[in-house]
Design an enzyme around this catalytic site. Structure first.
Site, PDB file in Angstrom:
ATOM      1  N   ASN A 106       0.873  -1.179   0.000  1.00  0.00           N
ATOM      2  CA  ASN A 106       0.000   0.000   0.000  1.00  0.00           C
ATOM      3  C   ASN A 106       0.907   1.225   0.000  1.00  0.00           C
ATOM      4  OD1 ASN A 106      -1.767   2.075   0.568  1.00  0.00           O
ATOM      5  ND2 ASN A 106      -2.144   1.461   2.686  1.00  0.00           N
TER       6      ASN A 106
ATOM      7  N   LYS B 158       0.106   4.316  -0.230  1.00  0.00           N
ATOM      8  CA  LYS B 158      -0.479   5.534   0.357  1.00  0.00           C
ATOM      9  C   LYS B 158      -0.248   6.715  -0.612  1.00  0.00           C
ATOM     10  CE  LYS B 158       0.216   3.321   4.751  1.00  0.00           C
ATOM     11  NZ  LYS B 158       0.396   3.399   6.178  1.00  0.00           N
TER      12      LYS B 158
ATOM     13  N   HIS C  16      -9.091   1.379   5.403  1.00  0.00           N
ATOM     14  CA  HIS C  16      -7.760   1.536   5.998  1.00  0.00           C
ATOM     15  C   HIS C  16      -7.864   2.502   7.178  1.00  0.00           C
ATOM     16  CE1 HIS C  16      -3.637   2.737   6.634  1.00  0.00           C
ATOM     17  NE2 HIS C  16      -3.312   1.579   6.091  1.00  0.00           N
TER      18      HIS C  16
ATOM     19  N   GLU D   6      -6.183   4.902   8.131  1.00  0.00           N
ATOM     20  CA  GLU D   6      -6.005   6.334   7.812  1.00  0.00           C
ATOM     21  C   GLU D   6      -7.282   6.918   7.200  1.00  0.00           C
ATOM     22  OE1 GLU D   6      -2.374   5.752   5.612  1.00  0.00           O
ATOM     23  OE2 GLU D   6      -1.434   5.122   7.487  1.00  0.00           O
TER      24      GLU D   6
ATOM     25  N   GLU E  28      -4.938  -4.830  11.106  1.00  0.00           N
ATOM     26  CA  GLU E  28      -3.881  -3.829  11.236  1.00  0.00           C
ATOM     27  C   GLU E  28      -4.045  -3.065  12.553  1.00  0.00           C
ATOM     28  OE1 GLU E  28      -2.064  -2.666   7.211  1.00  0.00           O
ATOM     29  OE2 GLU E  28      -3.822  -1.415   7.489  1.00  0.00           O
TER      30      GLU E  28
ATOM     31  N   GLY F 261       3.073   2.122  10.659  1.00  0.00           N
ATOM     32  CA  GLY F 261       4.047   3.196  10.455  1.00  0.00           C
ATOM     33  C   GLY F 261       4.855   3.529  11.697  1.00  0.00           C
TER      34      GLY F 261
ATOM     35  N   SER G  80       3.934  -2.275  10.204  1.00  0.00           N
ATOM     36  CA  SER G  80       5.395  -2.365  10.358  1.00  0.00           C
ATOM     37  C   SER G  80       5.969  -3.734   9.968  1.00  0.00           C
ATOM     38  CB  SER G  80       5.816  -1.986  11.778  1.00  0.00           C
ATOM     39  OG  SER G  80       5.475  -0.633  12.042  1.00  0.00           O
TER      40      SER G  80
HETATM   41  P1  PGA Z   1       3.347   0.173   7.554  1.00  0.00           P
HETATM   42  O1  PGA Z   1       1.870   0.466   6.982  1.00  0.00           O
HETATM   43  O2  PGA Z   1       3.791  -1.130   6.959  1.00  0.00           O
HETATM   44  O3  PGA Z   1       4.170   1.344   7.079  1.00  0.00           O
HETATM   45  O4  PGA Z   1       3.231   0.099   9.033  1.00  0.00           O
HETATM   46  C1  PGA Z   1       0.927  -0.573   6.902  1.00  0.00           C
HETATM   47  C2  PGA Z   1      -0.392  -0.045   6.402  1.00  0.00           C
HETATM   48  O5  PGA Z   1      -0.756   1.084   6.727  1.00  0.00           O
HETATM   49  O6  PGA Z   1      -1.114  -0.764   5.663  1.00  0.00           O
END
Ligand code: PGA
Length: 254
Positions: free
Chosen positions: A9, A11, A95, A97, A167, A173, A212
């Site tokens: 992803n 983003k 997601h 976010e 998640e 992140g 992560s």
């Molecule tokens: P990340 O993001 O691997 O940078 O933690 C995962 C995600 O938001 O799907």
């Protein structure tokens, strides 16, 4: 045996030409035949170019979001039909976010998933608890409620009907992934919920872990019985680390 799914992803990262350059570096590093499904979810503006660059490769196209509406006066939105024309195989919905920054509710997530399924695109339905909820011991309650609401009206006639991505918000992140044991506990709970809703077909549905994931921790996560691939952010932005994740995920499938 479930076929794991690895999705990058991106983003709000990479222009269309950067997306093309990424794939041109990635493809020579991976086998044409894979034991796993692989997809990249670039920004909408790069979907067309990325799809052309991927051609008939082992990597498919995913969208990061979609509108539940068919068409009409929805400024800034992208419809399912538009994704179909670009041959998107997956679309991420819900997601964290989107939920946190754009107020997306589980009810909306369910509507998007239903619309995607009707057009033959596999929804990747994301959910997870916040750090506070985990510390309060409410993880399974929060995940259970999100599942119930985000899967309303969703169907599962075959193993490719949908994907659930667990998640935990505190792991996204942050460089702080869930331990394999913590993730497995929630994945097993999600599997039980899917069995209750869909019956035995739930045994063949993929539940991805996200938060992560990187080449250092991926193997131990993938070794868990109910972790069927990963949704990766940061580690999917560099061709070398994504290639390493593809290899690790494929080994976990072998
Ligand atoms: P990340 O993001 O691997 O940078 O933690 C995962 C995600 O938001 O799907």
């Amino acid at each position: 045996m479930r076929r794991p799914i690895l999705v990058a992803n991106w983003k709000m990262n990479k222009t269309a030409s950067e997306a093309q350059a990424f794939v041109e570096q990635l493809l020579p590093q991976i086998d044409a035949q894979q034991e796993i499904d692989i997809a990249i979810a670039p920004p909408f503006t790069a979907l067309d170019r990325l799809g052309r660059t991927l051609g008939g490769s082992a990597i498919s196209l995913a969208a990061q979001n979609v509108s539940a509406a068919g068409d009409g006066a929805f400024t800034g939105e992208v419809s399912v039909g538009m994704l179909v024309e670009l041959s998107c195989r997956y679309a991420i919905v819900g997601h964290s976010e989107r939920r946190a920054l754009h107020g997306e509710t589980s009810q909306e997530v369910a509507r998007k998933a239903v619309a995607l399924q009707a057009a033959g695109i596999r929804p990747i339905i994301c959910l997870g608890e916040s750090l506070r909820e985990r510390e309060q011991g409410r993880t399974l309650e929060v995940v259970g409620k999100a599942l119930e609401q985000s899967l309303a009206g969703v169907k599962a006639e075959g193993s490719d009907a949908l994907v659930v991505a667990y998640e935990p918000l505190w792991a996204i992140g942050s460089g702080r992934n869930a331990t394999p044991e913590i993730a497995q506990e929630v994945h097993a709970f999600i599997r039980q919920h899917l069995v209750k809703q869909f019956g035995t077909v739930a045994e063949s549905l993929c539940i991805q872990y996200g938060g992560s994931v990187d080449p250092e921790n991926a193997a131990s996560l993938m070794a868990q019985p109910d972790i069927d691939g990963a949704l990766v952010g940061g580690a999917g932005l560099q061709p070398d680390s994504f290639a390493a994740l593809i290899k690790i995920t494929a080994e976990s499938a072998g």
